[in-house]
Design a protein around this motif. Sequence first.
Motif, PDB file in Angstrom:
ATOM      1  N   GLY A 197      -5.594   2.432  -1.890  1.00  0.00           N
ATOM      2  CA  GLY A 197      -6.735   2.422  -0.958  1.00  0.00           C
ATOM      3  C   GLY A 197      -6.647   3.495   0.106  1.00  0.00           C
ATOM      4  N   HIS A 198      -5.416   3.838   0.510  1.00  0.00           N
ATOM      5  CA  HIS A 198      -5.246   4.833   1.572  1.00  0.00           C
ATOM      6  C   HIS A 198      -5.028   6.236   1.029  1.00  0.00           C
ATOM      7  CE1 HIS A 198      -5.139   1.838   4.761  1.00  0.00           C
ATOM      8  NE2 HIS A 198      -4.499   1.076   3.882  1.00  0.00           N
ATOM      9  N   ALA A 253     -10.431   4.853  -5.673  1.00  0.00           N
ATOM     10  CA  ALA A 253      -9.356   4.049  -5.092  1.00  0.00           C
ATOM     11  C   ALA A 253      -8.637   3.435  -6.281  1.00  0.00           C
ATOM     12  CB  ALA A 253      -9.930   2.966  -4.176  1.00  0.00           C
ATOM     13  N   ILE A 278     -15.326   3.744  -1.549  1.00  0.00           N
ATOM     14  CA  ILE A 278     -16.553   3.447  -0.803  1.00  0.00           C
ATOM     15  C   ILE A 278     -16.418   4.011   0.612  1.00  0.00           C
ATOM     16  CG2 ILE A 278     -18.014   1.565   0.050  1.00  0.00           C
ATOM     17  CD1 ILE A 278     -16.371  -0.097  -2.246  1.00  0.00           C
ATOM     18  N   ASP A 292      -5.357   1.667  -8.088  1.00  0.00           N
ATOM     19  CA  ASP A 292      -4.155   0.862  -7.873  1.00  0.00           C
ATOM     20  C   ASP A 292      -3.364   0.830  -9.174  1.00  0.00           C
ATOM     21  OD1 ASP A 292      -5.530   0.343  -5.546  1.00  0.00           O
ATOM     22  OD2 ASP A 292      -6.072  -1.712  -6.095  1.00  0.00           O
ATOM     23  N   LYS A 308      -1.016  -0.079  -4.194  1.00  0.00           N
ATOM     24  CA  LYS A 308      -2.451   0.085  -3.897  1.00  0.00           C
ATOM     25  C   LYS A 308      -2.758   1.479  -3.372  1.00  0.00           C
ATOM     26  CE  LYS A 308      -1.955  -3.227  -1.031  1.00  0.00           C
ATOM     27  NZ  LYS A 308      -2.053  -4.286  -0.021  1.00  0.00           N
ATOM     28  N   LYS A 321      -9.550  -7.026  -8.028  1.00  0.00           N
ATOM     29  CA  LYS A 321     -10.002  -5.669  -7.671  1.00  0.00           C
ATOM     30  C   LYS A 321     -11.539  -5.619  -7.649  1.00  0.00           C
ATOM     31  CE  LYS A 321      -9.554  -1.013  -7.497  1.00  0.00           C
ATOM     32  NZ  LYS A 321      -8.998  -0.317  -6.362  1.00  0.00           N
ATOM     33  N   ASN A 376       0.869  -1.181   0.000  1.00  0.00           N
ATOM     34  CA  ASN A 376       0.000   0.000   0.000  1.00  0.00           C
ATOM     35  C   ASN A 376       0.910   1.236   0.000  1.00  0.00           C
ATOM     36  OD1 ASN A 376       0.775   0.510   2.685  1.00  0.00           O
ATOM     37  ND2 ASN A 376      -1.020  -0.487   3.546  1.00  0.00           N
ATOM     38  N   GLY A 426      -8.707  -5.934   6.547  1.00  0.00           N
ATOM     39  CA  GLY A 426      -8.372  -7.098   5.716  1.00  0.00           C
ATOM     40  C   GLY A 426      -8.509  -6.903   4.217  1.00  0.00           C
ATOM     41  N   THR A 427      -8.709  -5.658   3.756  1.00  0.00           N
ATOM     42  CA  THR A 427      -8.832  -5.450   2.298  1.00  0.00           C
ATOM     43  C   THR A 427      -7.555  -5.882   1.569  1.00  0.00           C
ATOM     44  OG1 THR A 427      -8.198  -3.160   2.710  1.00  0.00           O
ATOM     45  CG2 THR A 427     -10.524  -3.570   2.281  1.00  0.00           C
ATOM     46  N   GLY A 428      -6.398  -5.565   2.166  1.00  0.00           N
ATOM     47  CA  GLY A 428      -5.126  -5.897   1.524  1.00  0.00           C
ATOM     48  C   GLY A 428      -4.923  -7.404   1.435  1.00  0.00           C
ATOM     49  N   ILE A 485     -16.224  -4.948  -0.284  1.00  0.00           N
ATOM     50  CA  ILE A 485     -16.279  -3.726   0.553  1.00  0.00           C
ATOM     51  C   ILE A 485     -17.686  -3.115   0.476  1.00  0.00           C
ATOM     52  CG2 ILE A 485     -15.316  -1.432   1.011  1.00  0.00           C
ATOM     53  CD1 ILE A 485     -12.717  -2.302  -0.354  1.00  0.00           C
TER      54      ILE A 485
HETATM   55  N1  LIG Z   1     -12.693   2.641   0.832  1.00  0.00           N
HETATM   56  C1  LIG Z   1     -12.363   1.941  -0.257  1.00  0.00           C
HETATM   57  N2  LIG Z   1     -13.127   1.973  -1.362  1.00  0.00           N
HETATM   58  C2  LIG Z   1     -12.814   1.263  -2.456  1.00  0.00           C
HETATM   59  N3  LIG Z   1     -11.717   0.495  -2.544  1.00  0.00           N
HETATM   60  C3  LIG Z   1     -10.895   0.432  -1.481  1.00  0.00           C
HETATM   61  C4  LIG Z   1     -11.166   1.147  -0.277  1.00  0.00           C
HETATM   62  N4  LIG Z   1     -10.184   0.863   0.623  1.00  0.00           N
HETATM   63  C5  LIG Z   1      -9.338   0.015   0.004  1.00  0.00           C
HETATM   64  N5  LIG Z   1      -9.749  -0.230  -1.270  1.00  0.00           N
HETATM   65  C6  LIG Z   1      -9.127  -1.142  -2.219  1.00  0.00           C
HETATM   66  O1  LIG Z   1      -8.864  -2.352  -1.515  1.00  0.00           O
HETATM   67  C7  LIG Z   1      -7.651  -2.928  -1.971  1.00  0.00           C
HETATM   68  C8  LIG Z   1      -6.679  -3.062  -0.793  1.00  0.00           C
HETATM   69  O2  LIG Z   1      -6.026  -1.820  -0.649  1.00  0.00           O
HETATM   70  P1  LIG Z   1      -5.499  -1.162   0.689  1.00  0.00           P
HETATM   71  O3  LIG Z   1      -4.703   0.031   0.279  1.00  0.00           O
HETATM   72  O4  LIG Z   1      -6.641  -0.951   1.617  1.00  0.00           O
HETATM   73  O5  LIG Z   1      -4.600  -2.324   1.217  1.00  0.00           O
HETATM   74  P2  LIG Z   1      -3.923  -2.483   2.612  1.00  0.00           P
HETATM   75  O6  LIG Z   1      -3.688  -1.157   3.235  1.00  0.00           O
HETATM   76  O7  LIG Z   1      -2.758  -3.368   2.418  1.00  0.00           O
HETATM   77  O8  LIG Z   1      -5.025  -3.242   3.421  1.00  0.00           O
HETATM   78  P3  LIG Z   1      -5.055  -3.579   4.996  1.00  0.00           P
HETATM   79  O9  LIG Z   1      -5.822  -2.442   5.601  1.00  0.00           O
HETATM   80  O10 LIG Z   1      -5.760  -4.867   5.020  1.00  0.00           O
HETATM   81  O11 LIG Z   1      -3.631  -3.661   5.454  1.00  0.00           O
HETATM   82  C9  LIG Z   1      -7.139  -2.023  -3.091  1.00  0.00           C
HETATM   83  O12 LIG Z   1      -7.624  -2.496  -4.318  1.00  0.00           O
HETATM   84  C10 LIG Z   1      -7.766  -0.683  -2.735  1.00  0.00           C
HETATM   85  O13 LIG Z   1      -7.855   0.172  -3.850  1.00  0.00           O
END
Ligand SMILES: Nc1ncnc2c1ncn2[C@@H]1O[C@H](COP(=O)(O)OP(=O)(O)OP(=O)(O)O)[C@@H](O)[C@H]1O
Length: 268
Positions: free
Chosen positions: A177-178, A184, A202, A186, A175, A236, A138, A209-211, A243
């Motif tokens: 996501g943050h 979001a 979203i 990637d 990624k 994805k 991430n 656990g998204t990662g 989610i």
């Molecule tokens: N709020 C959101 N809305 C849409 N997609 C999201 C959201 N949060 C994360 N994602 C997607 O979820 C996937 C995991 O990304 P994220 O960056 O959250 O991983 P991570 O930080 O390793 O996860 P974790 O929190 O489990 O450690 C990516 O495809 C990201 O784009």
Amino acid sequence: MTAIALSIAGTDPTSGAGIQADLKTFSALGVYGATVITALVAQNTCGVRAIHDVPADFVAAEIDAVFSDLAVGATKIGMLSKPEVIETVAEGLTRWEPGPVVLDPVMVAASGDPLIADEAVTSLRERLFPLAAVITPNLMEAARLLDEELAQDADAMLRQAKALADFGAGAVLLKGGHGNGDEAADLLWVDDAAHWFSAPRIETKNTHGTGCTLSSAIAAGLANGLGLPEAVDAAKAYVHNAIINADLLEVGKGHGPVHHFYRQWRNG
Ligand SMILES: Nc1ncnc2c1ncn2[C@@H]1O[C@H](COP(=O)(O)OP(=O)(O)OP(=O)(O)O)[C@@H](O)[C@H]1O
Ligand SMILES: Cc1ncc(CO)c(N)n1
């Protein structure tokens, strides 16, 4: 032949992240899941309480038990908190045929709690990145691996993804996501080309656990014979839907899990 994926990772007794999330993802996507546990983590949706590392020689025994019996099509690697366990996993992957390796360089839980020892970050980069078909950091993990500031825009993400590829992995999925913004997004950097995978961000607190889920879904796609960009695209979409449906589940008081079985369950 039955498609089999292996997860080498730590546990989450509340099943939102780690090995439990990986096994749910493999199962939801029609792949038989095997597991090698690297650490027992006393955590829940609110945070991490304690970590009990599995001794390296036992991790080696788990690896040998799986590979001497099952034909593993793809391997996902998650939490590895100690250098000696990283070394053991690197040796195991070289001793056996793990299929394409998806390496999620797990460093902190969604709660912000650390999941890796400082000295392990270097061994992860040096010993395991060269064995991976793709690494899935991430934004925070990328910044820490490169000892740089957090990427703030698409240009910075591209620059960091290219720099991470120099550590020897076949490809890098950075990624977003943050990040901030409505999407979001990637970035997959593979074969000297950039592929963006974007989906609307979203609004939910249930992203524990998204990662783990994304990297396991990629491994499931690879075990099913997809190429890397196709596996990332399918993963994805799966995570996005998991989610979207996360708020149907009422699990825990903190960052709840995503809905791994949104396709299979009828009511939430
Ligand atoms: N709020 C959101 N809305 C849409 N997609 C999201 C959201 N949060 C994360 N994602 C997607 O979820 C996937 C995991 O990304 P994220 O960056 O959250 O991983 P991570 O930080 O390793 O996860 P974790 O929190 O489990 O450690 C990516 O495809 C990201 O784009
Ligand atoms: C065991 C484990 N792996 C990864 C994560 C990151 O979400 C977590 N919270 N726990």
